[in-house]
Motif scaffolding. Sequence first.
Motif, PDB file in Angstrom:
ATOM      1  N   SER A 137       0.927  -1.605   0.510  1.00 34.56           N
ATOM      2  CA  SER A 137      -0.119   0.229   0.398  1.00 34.56           C
ATOM      3  C   SER A 137       0.770   1.482  -0.116  1.00 34.56           C
ATOM      4  O   SER A 137       2.323   0.718   0.005  1.00 34.56           O
ATOM      5  N   VAL A 138       0.260   2.565  -0.280  1.00 34.83           N
ATOM      6  CA  VAL A 138       1.163   3.526  -0.537  1.00 34.83           C
ATOM      7  C   VAL A 138       0.749   4.601   0.819  1.00 34.83           C
ATOM      8  O   VAL A 138      -0.238   4.781   1.536  1.00 34.83           O
ATOM      9  N   ALA A 139       1.705   4.649   1.799  1.00 36.07           N
ATOM     10  CA  ALA A 139       1.511   5.536   2.820  1.00 36.07           C
ATOM     11  C   ALA A 139       2.911   6.957   2.567  1.00 36.07           C
ATOM     12  O   ALA A 139       3.702   7.825   1.746  1.00 36.07           O
ATOM     13  N   GLU A 140       2.326   7.658   3.008  1.00 28.91           N
ATOM     14  CA  GLU A 140       2.432   9.499   2.274  1.00 28.91           C
ATOM     15  C   GLU A 140       2.691  10.224   4.052  1.00 28.91           C
ATOM     16  O   GLU A 140       2.212   9.826   5.048  1.00 28.91           O
ATOM     17  N   GLY A 141       3.917  11.332   3.960  1.00 22.85           N
ATOM     18  CA  GLY A 141       4.091  11.926   4.972  1.00 22.85           C
ATOM     19  C   GLY A 141       4.883  13.244   4.615  1.00 22.85           C
ATOM     20  O   GLY A 141       4.698  14.100   3.718  1.00 22.85           O
ATOM     21  N   PRO A 142       4.584  13.965   5.896  1.00 24.87           N
ATOM     22  CA  PRO A 142       5.037  15.209   5.257  1.00 24.87           C
ATOM     23  C   PRO A 142       6.692  15.972   5.440  1.00 24.87           C
ATOM     24  O   PRO A 142       7.594  14.944   4.927  1.00 24.87           O
ATOM     25  N   ARG A 143       6.664  15.670   3.994  1.00 25.14           N
ATOM     26  CA  ARG A 143       8.346  16.863   2.993  1.00 25.14           C
ATOM     27  C   ARG A 143       8.869  17.341   4.289  1.00 25.14           C
ATOM     28  O   ARG A 143      10.139  17.785   3.803  1.00 25.14           O
ATOM     29  N   ILE A 144       8.900  18.182   4.784  1.00 25.49           N
ATOM     30  CA  ILE A 144       8.835  18.927   6.775  1.00 25.49           C
ATOM     31  C   ILE A 144       8.989  18.154   7.085  1.00 25.49           C
ATOM     32  O   ILE A 144       7.756  18.377   8.477  1.00 25.49           O
ATOM     33  N   ASP A 145      10.269  17.865   8.332  1.00 25.94           N
ATOM     34  CA  ASP A 145       9.706  17.039   9.569  1.00 25.94           C
ATOM     35  C   ASP A 145      11.104  16.470  10.023  1.00 25.94           C
ATOM     36  O   ASP A 145      12.318  17.960   9.593  1.00 25.94           O
ATOM     37  N   THR A 146      10.715  16.709  11.543  1.00 31.37           N
ATOM     38  CA  THR A 146      11.832  16.629  12.265  1.00 31.37           C
ATOM     39  C   THR A 146      13.276  15.982  12.059  1.00 31.37           C
ATOM     40  O   THR A 146      13.328  14.950  11.539  1.00 31.37           O
ATOM     41  N   ASP A 147      14.626  16.669  11.943  1.00 33.87           N
ATOM     42  CA  ASP A 147      15.665  16.160  12.401  1.00 33.87           C
ATOM     43  C   ASP A 147      15.386  14.511  12.989  1.00 33.87           C
ATOM     44  O   ASP A 147      16.656  13.460  12.578  1.00 33.87           O
ATOM     45  N   TRP A 148      14.685  14.349  13.981  1.00 36.78           N
ATOM     46  CA  TRP A 148      14.588  13.020  14.746  1.00 36.78           C
ATOM     47  C   TRP A 148      13.696  12.076  13.842  1.00 36.78           C
ATOM     48  O   TRP A 148      14.655  11.046  13.552  1.00 36.78           O
ATOM     49  N   TYR A 149      12.880  12.716  12.944  1.00 35.40           N
ATOM     50  CA  TYR A 149      12.602  11.032  11.972  1.00 35.40           C
ATOM     51  C   TYR A 149      13.673  11.291  10.601  1.00 35.40           C
ATOM     52  O   TYR A 149      13.100   9.905  10.414  1.00 35.40           O
ATOM     53  N   ASN A 150      14.232  12.217  10.183  1.00 34.45           N
ATOM     54  CA  ASN A 150      14.765  12.237   9.202  1.00 34.45           C
ATOM     55  C   ASN A 150      16.437  11.481   9.659  1.00 34.45           C
ATOM     56  O   ASN A 150      16.859  10.627   8.660  1.00 34.45           O
ATOM     57  N   PHE A 151      16.770  11.551  10.705  1.00 32.55           N
ATOM     58  CA  PHE A 151      17.784  11.559  11.210  1.00 32.55           C
ATOM     59  C   PHE A 151      17.887  10.136  12.009  1.00 32.55           C
ATOM     60  O   PHE A 151      18.565   9.146  11.995  1.00 32.55           O
ATOM     61  N   ASP A 152      17.644  10.816  13.379  1.00 36.28           N
ATOM     62  CA  ASP A 152      18.264   9.812  14.352  1.00 36.28           C
ATOM     63  C   ASP A 152      16.847   8.467  14.550  1.00 36.28           C
ATOM     64  O   ASP A 152      17.426   7.387  14.752  1.00 36.28           O
ATOM     65  N   ALA A 153      15.758   8.504  14.099  1.00 39.76           N
ATOM     66  CA  ALA A 153      14.848   7.861  14.289  1.00 39.76           C
ATOM     67  C   ALA A 153      15.488   6.044  13.208  1.00 39.76           C
ATOM     68  O   ALA A 153      15.526   4.804  13.512  1.00 39.76           O
ATOM     69  N   LEU A 154      16.434   6.913  12.103  1.00 39.20           N
ATOM     70  CA  LEU A 154      17.079   5.586  10.783  1.00 39.20           C
ATOM     71  C   LEU A 154      18.892   6.002  11.416  1.00 39.20           C
ATOM     72  O   LEU A 154      19.199   4.957  10.421  1.00 39.20           O
ATOM     73  N   ASN A 155      18.751   5.637  12.518  1.00 37.38           N
ATOM     74  CA  ASN A 155      19.835   5.172  13.199  1.00 37.38           C
ATOM     75  C   ASN A 155      21.410   5.927  12.434  1.00 37.38           C
ATOM     76  O   ASN A 155      22.248   5.297  12.162  1.00 37.38           O
ATOM     77  N   ILE A 156      20.414   7.320  11.857  1.00 34.59           N
ATOM     78  CA  ILE A 156      22.120   8.194  11.289  1.00 34.59           C
ATOM     79  C   ILE A 156      22.494   8.878  12.531  1.00 34.59           C
ATOM     80  O   ILE A 156      22.092   9.626  13.121  1.00 34.59           O
ATOM     81  N   PRO A 157      24.099   8.524  12.862  1.00 30.92           N
ATOM     82  CA  PRO A 157      24.271  10.059  13.533  1.00 30.92           C
ATOM     83  C   PRO A 157      24.639  10.426  13.819  1.00 30.92           C
ATOM     84  O   PRO A 157      24.516  11.415  12.656  1.00 30.92           O
ATOM     85  N   GLY A 158      24.506  11.717  15.015  1.00 28.10           N
ATOM     86  CA  GLY A 158      24.536  13.428  14.682  1.00 28.10           C
ATOM     87  C   GLY A 158      26.676  13.947  13.344  1.00 28.10           C
ATOM     88  O   GLY A 158      26.375  14.776  13.135  1.00 28.10           O
ATOM     89  N   HIS A 159      27.088  12.757  13.864  1.00 27.34           N
ATOM     90  CA  HIS A 159      28.611  13.059  12.793  1.00 27.34           C
ATOM     91  C   HIS A 159      28.519  12.338  11.275  1.00 27.34           C
ATOM     92  O   HIS A 159      29.379  13.116  11.034  1.00 27.34           O
ATOM     93  N   HIS A 160      26.768  11.975  11.620  1.00 24.91           N
ATOM     94  CA  HIS A 160      27.308  11.547   9.416  1.00 24.91           C
ATOM     95  C   HIS A 160      26.988  12.863   8.803  1.00 24.91           C
ATOM     96  O   HIS A 160      26.393  13.768   8.914  1.00 24.91           O
ATOM     97  N   PRO A 161      28.190  12.394   7.368  1.00 27.29           N
ATOM     98  CA  PRO A 161      27.973  13.653   6.907  1.00 27.29           C
ATOM     99  C   PRO A 161      26.435  14.121   6.191  1.00 27.29           C
ATOM    100  O   PRO A 161      26.576  15.332   5.667  1.00 27.29           O
ATOM    101  N   ALA A 162      25.689  13.020   6.410  1.00 24.18           N
ATOM    102  CA  ALA A 162      24.204  13.726   5.830  1.00 24.18           C
ATOM    103  C   ALA A 162      24.188  15.221   6.393  1.00 24.18           C
ATOM    104  O   ALA A 162      22.625  15.647   6.184  1.00 24.18           O
TER     105      ALA A 162
END
Length: 357
Positions: free
Chosen positions: A123-148
Amino acid sequence: MDDLKAKYLGQIAGAADEAGLEDIRLAAVGKKGEVALKMRELGKMTPEERQTVGPALNALKDEINSAIAAKKAALGDAALDERLRSEWLDVTLPSRGTRQGTIHPVSQVTEEVTAIFANLGFSVAEGPRIDTDWYNFDALNIPGHHPARAEMDTFYMHRAEGDDRPPHVLRTHTSPVQIRTMEAQGAPLRIICPGGVYRADYDQTHTPMFHQVEGLAIDKDISMANLKWTLEEFFAAFFEVDGIKTRFRASHFPFTEPSAEVDIQCSWVDGQLRIGEGDDWMEVLGSGMVHPKVLQAGGIDPAEWQGFAFGMGIDRIAMLKYGIPDLRAFFDSDLRWLRHYGFASLDQPNLHGGLSR
């Protein structure tokens, strides 16, 4: 004088077309015409003769030019009358149909991808294009020092002085939608997340805004074998080639473990890419088994559930399928470019049961 006047006024009156009229003008008042030659003789005359002959020649020249202009207008009117008599237009006929627009390649490919994965149970899921850095990075196991997470790669939203809300970003992938959907729906789960994403990059294969589709499948007994089968089914349907070979190469992504880049079989013939044949390989997406920390961030117990995830660029696979050489062409080209690549009609079924318009 009277003889010249009668001669040329008679010829002008009898001229049949503009070409003949021009010949008469040159013979009468051109640089080597009779009137011009007469004017050159004024220098040989006495002052008294010049006072009489000069004005007469100028008057003759003006009269001939006026007659030519009048005849030219008459010939134009006659030609128009003849055209009106020979041509006709039925103003009661209905007008020709006009195209209202064309479907954009990104929109069409998004529809194609969504339909294929719908047949596979996603199925299709949608979400906001502007999001917190927690959803965009932290929740995805992307550490604070990551270049992205650096401002040179990611667009951060401006914060006024004293605004203590968490940092917000223009999402760099549609993975935040996966976290939000896990939170809302739990497991088991099978979704794709298509949509626009943003990164600070711009060249032939990168743009600041582009489109991705990411997939997520979570269940109690799911493996890389299920991932491989799903992707091979998608490639065969999307590129309309049965039996496309795929190759998984070990890689690293913070949100999957193990992780793999996925290549598809291809060849180059006379500068043209051919999918599903030959001995070459082309990387098309990243994938892997969902990292336990990502499952935990989405509120799912990794001791009970596991899953796979993948992500690919919609713009990129559109380029591969339709032979579009430059990603930037999606955003700065006109309808002629769309028609060149076959996107010339909106009259085709879409996922909503109607015609795309």
